[in-house]
Scaffold this motif. Structure first.
Motif, PDB file in Angstrom:
ATOM      1  N   VAL A  72      -6.639  -0.942  -3.679  1.00  0.00           N
ATOM      2  CA  VAL A  72      -5.603   0.042  -3.362  1.00  0.00           C
ATOM      3  C   VAL A  72      -4.870   0.486  -4.623  1.00  0.00           C
ATOM      4  O   VAL A  72      -4.614   1.680  -4.819  1.00  0.00           O
ATOM      5  CB  VAL A  72      -4.607  -0.535  -2.340  1.00  0.00           C
TER       6      VAL A  72
ATOM      7  N   GLN B  65      -7.071   2.835  -6.461  1.00  0.00           N
ATOM      8  CA  GLN B  65      -7.200   4.094  -5.715  1.00  0.00           C
ATOM      9  C   GLN B  65      -5.953   4.961  -5.886  1.00  0.00           C
ATOM     10  O   GLN B  65      -6.045   6.177  -6.078  1.00  0.00           O
ATOM     11  CB  GLN B  65      -7.448   3.781  -4.243  1.00  0.00           C
ATOM     12  N   SER B  66      -4.786   4.329  -5.829  1.00  0.00           N
ATOM     13  CA  SER B  66      -3.556   5.105  -5.994  1.00  0.00           C
ATOM     14  C   SER B  66      -3.423   5.641  -7.413  1.00  0.00           C
ATOM     15  O   SER B  66      -2.952   6.766  -7.623  1.00  0.00           O
ATOM     16  CB  SER B  66      -2.333   4.258  -5.630  1.00  0.00           C
TER      17      SER B  66
ATOM     18  N   ALA C   1      -5.749   8.641  -7.762  1.00  0.00           N
ATOM     19  CA  ALA C   1      -5.148   9.820  -7.135  1.00  0.00           C
ATOM     20  C   ALA C   1      -4.075  10.418  -8.028  1.00  0.00           C
ATOM     21  O   ALA C   1      -3.953  11.644  -8.154  1.00  0.00           O
ATOM     22  CB  ALA C   1      -4.563   9.442  -5.774  1.00  0.00           C
TER      23      ALA C   1
ATOM     24  N   ALA D 200       0.847   7.903  -6.773  1.00  0.00           N
ATOM     25  CA  ALA D 200       0.131   9.125  -6.380  1.00  0.00           C
ATOM     26  C   ALA D 200       1.088  10.248  -5.994  1.00  0.00           C
ATOM     27  O   ALA D 200       1.108  11.303  -6.642  1.00  0.00           O
ATOM     28  CB  ALA D 200      -0.836   8.827  -5.236  1.00  0.00           C
TER      29      ALA D 200
ATOM     30  N   ARG E  63       0.836  -1.202   0.000  1.00  0.00           N
ATOM     31  CA  ARG E  63       0.000   0.000   0.000  1.00  0.00           C
ATOM     32  C   ARG E  63       0.874   1.257   0.000  1.00  0.00           C
ATOM     33  O   ARG E  63       0.637   2.186  -0.750  1.00  0.00           O
ATOM     34  CB  ARG E  63      -0.928  -0.024   1.211  1.00  0.00           C
ATOM     35  N   ARG E  64       1.904   1.248   0.858  1.00  0.00           N
ATOM     36  CA  ARG E  64       2.807   2.401   0.908  1.00  0.00           C
ATOM     37  C   ARG E  64       3.530   2.583  -0.429  1.00  0.00           C
ATOM     38  O   ARG E  64       3.658   3.698  -0.933  1.00  0.00           O
ATOM     39  CB  ARG E  64       3.812   2.235   2.040  1.00  0.00           C
TER      40      ARG E  64
ATOM     41  N   TRP F  85       1.044   3.919  -3.185  1.00  0.00           N
ATOM     42  CA  TRP F  85       0.709   5.336  -3.037  1.00  0.00           C
ATOM     43  C   TRP F  85       1.914   6.235  -3.308  1.00  0.00           C
ATOM     44  O   TRP F  85       1.777   7.317  -3.874  1.00  0.00           O
ATOM     45  CB  TRP F  85       0.121   5.591  -1.652  1.00  0.00           C
ATOM     46  N   THR F  86       3.086   5.762  -2.941  1.00  0.00           N
ATOM     47  CA  THR F  86       4.286   6.559  -3.202  1.00  0.00           C
ATOM     48  C   THR F  86       4.530   6.704  -4.698  1.00  0.00           C
ATOM     49  O   THR F  86       4.743   7.814  -5.198  1.00  0.00           O
ATOM     50  CB  THR F  86       5.517   5.919  -2.531  1.00  0.00           C
TER      51      THR F  86
END
Length: 470
Positions: free
Chosen positions: A310, A313-314, A317, A265, A257-258, A261-262
């Protein structure tokens, strides 16, 4: 005499992008007034919104002071504050217009937009002359210039005051003739994620011209806190972001997840800020996973995003951030196949190895080959398509993953009946670890990309070509 109260308008020249502007000057017994730079009015009449960051003034005591010919790595807006100037411009950019010349007298009522890489020189025609220029990059001792001799016989500039009588620096007198000038290359294109499937396809599409730069994460970490300082971004015209965290199931874990998103996003947000600050076109590769897959028709560019995992979602974003860059293309695609590990390669290996696979048959979409994505990106940039989101996938009838697997078996000389279709739930029933939700409908509408003249290849035809090439 200065002509007062002209209408604001531009005139083109033999040098592409070099434009001469009439400026309204309002005068009376007290003196005069003009709007020397008014972005809204000028851009409405076609001037590039070139984003000046520095204003310089050159004051010259005597008539005949001559400076140039210099081609700088920035755009300039040149005008006169007092006096009169003879300007000479020579195109020193790489390309068919190299060596083109334009000359013009500039008084209070004229200004000239000088594109990056066009050599410019100015000779004052009156004492106490001051001219001013706005530039869109800060002066730096590390900036790379190109120079041309003021007396070059090839361009043969007719200086009003002969150079023998002019005041010229020794450095300007020693510049090379046109035949020895190193042409100024275009601003660079940066391809991020060059080691991935789309990145490799972009290298194949564009080649290795000197204005192209390909980087992987080891060469440029776009998640770095100091990303804005890792390049001189004014040297770039286009950033193509083909980098992403694509482990859909891995993104459901805390570590994944980290990472998602990194990469998908936060890094895109940083690239978008850089693009906005430096007048760069940002091309960002997106995914069908920004949708939940529940529509009963192909997804259009304007449909609201509704990611359920996830990874999606990323990516959604990242799309939102990319859209904040004034010049952006978001290329939304699905089921990507290219040079590297992929579904088609796996099915080919299973077919030849005698394995009869169980493959999901309730997810529907179209294969998209990486070279088609690269062609589409190049097309959008070359035709100056309107900025925004474009769906890019293979064309033709949508298929399930099981249908694609059967096609691979058949095209490689194996019995397609060896492929058994199963539901997504059944396929992942014995999975160990997190499993991300998948869109059941990944079909993207291609109307918009086709409207700007790009024709995606039929997905099955492309599959046949891909398997033939090996």
């Amino acid at each position: 005499m200065t002509a007062f109260d002209k209408e604001l308008r531009s005139t083109s020249t033999p040098i592409p992008g070099l434009t001469v502007w009439d400026l309204p000057v309002h005068g009376d017994s007290r003196g005069w007034f003009k709007e020397n730079w008014q972005r809204e009015k000028l851009t409405a009449r076609g001037l590039p919104n070139f984003g000046p960051v520095q204003n310089n003034v050159s004051f010259n005591d005597n008539a005949g002071t001559t400076r140039g010919i210099h081609a700088e790595p920035w755009d300039k807006w040149v005008s006169v504050a007092t006096g009169k100037v003879f300007g000479a411009w020579v195109d020193l950019r790489e390309g068919p217009s190299f060596g083109a010349v334009h000359t013009e007298e500039i008084d209070l009522s004229k200004a000239v937009f000088v594109p990056r890489g066009v050599g410019n020189a100015y000779q004052t025609l009156e004492p106490d002359t001051a001219y001013t220029y706005l530039v869109n990059d800060h002066w730096s001792p590390d900036a790379t210039y190109s120079f041309l001799n003021l007396a070059d016989d090839t361009v043969a500039i007719a200086w009003p005051i002969p150079l023998a009588q002019a005041e010229i620096s020794a450095k300007d007198r020693d510049h090379p003739p046109l035949g020895e000038v190193i042409p100024v290359p275009p601003r660079k294109t940066l391809v991020i994620g060059a080691g991935g499937q789309v990145g490799r396809a972009l290298r194949s599409e564009y080649g290795d011209a000197r204005h192209l730069e390909y980087v992987d994460r080891a060469q440029l970490d776009i998640s770095a806190a100091d990303l804005a300082g890792l390049r001189h971004w004014r040297d770039y015209d286009t950033i193509i972001n083909a980098a992403a965290y694509t482990n859909v199931d891995g993104a459901e874990s805390p570590e994944g997840r980290r990472a998602a998103w990194t990469a998908n996003a936060l890094a895109v947000a940083a690239l978008s800020r850089i693009a906005a600050d430096n007048d760069i076109t940002l091309v960002h590769v997106s995914s069908d996973y920004v949708f939940d897959g529940n529509l009963d028709r192909p997804y259009r560019e304007g449909d609201p995003v509704c990611p359920v995992g996830v990874y999606g979602q990323s990516k959604a974003a990242g799309d939102a951030s990319a859209s904040t860059a004034p010049r952006h293309y978001i290329v939304r695609t699905s089921w990507v196949i290219g040079d590297g590990p992929n579904f088609v390669r796996t099915m080919t290996r299973l077919a030849s190895g005698g394995v009869d696979p169980r493959v999901v048959d309730d997810q529907v979409g179209r294969l998209t080959f990486a070279d088609d994505i690269a062609r589409a990106i190049r097309h959008l940039l070359e035709v100056d398509a309107p900025f925004g989101i474009y769906n890019v996938t293979g064309a033709g009838e949508p298929l399930s993953w099981a249908d694609v697997a059967r096609s691979v078996f058949a095209l490689t000389g194996h019995d397609p009946a060896r492929v058994t279709g199963v539901s997504t739930r059944e396929y992942f029933s014995a999975a160990v670890g997190p499993v991300a939700p998948r869109p059941h409908n990944s079909v993207l509408d291609l109307t918009r990309i086709e409207a700007v003249g790009f024709r995606p290849e039929d997905a099955l035809t492309a599959l046949r070509h891909h398997l033939t090439r090996g």
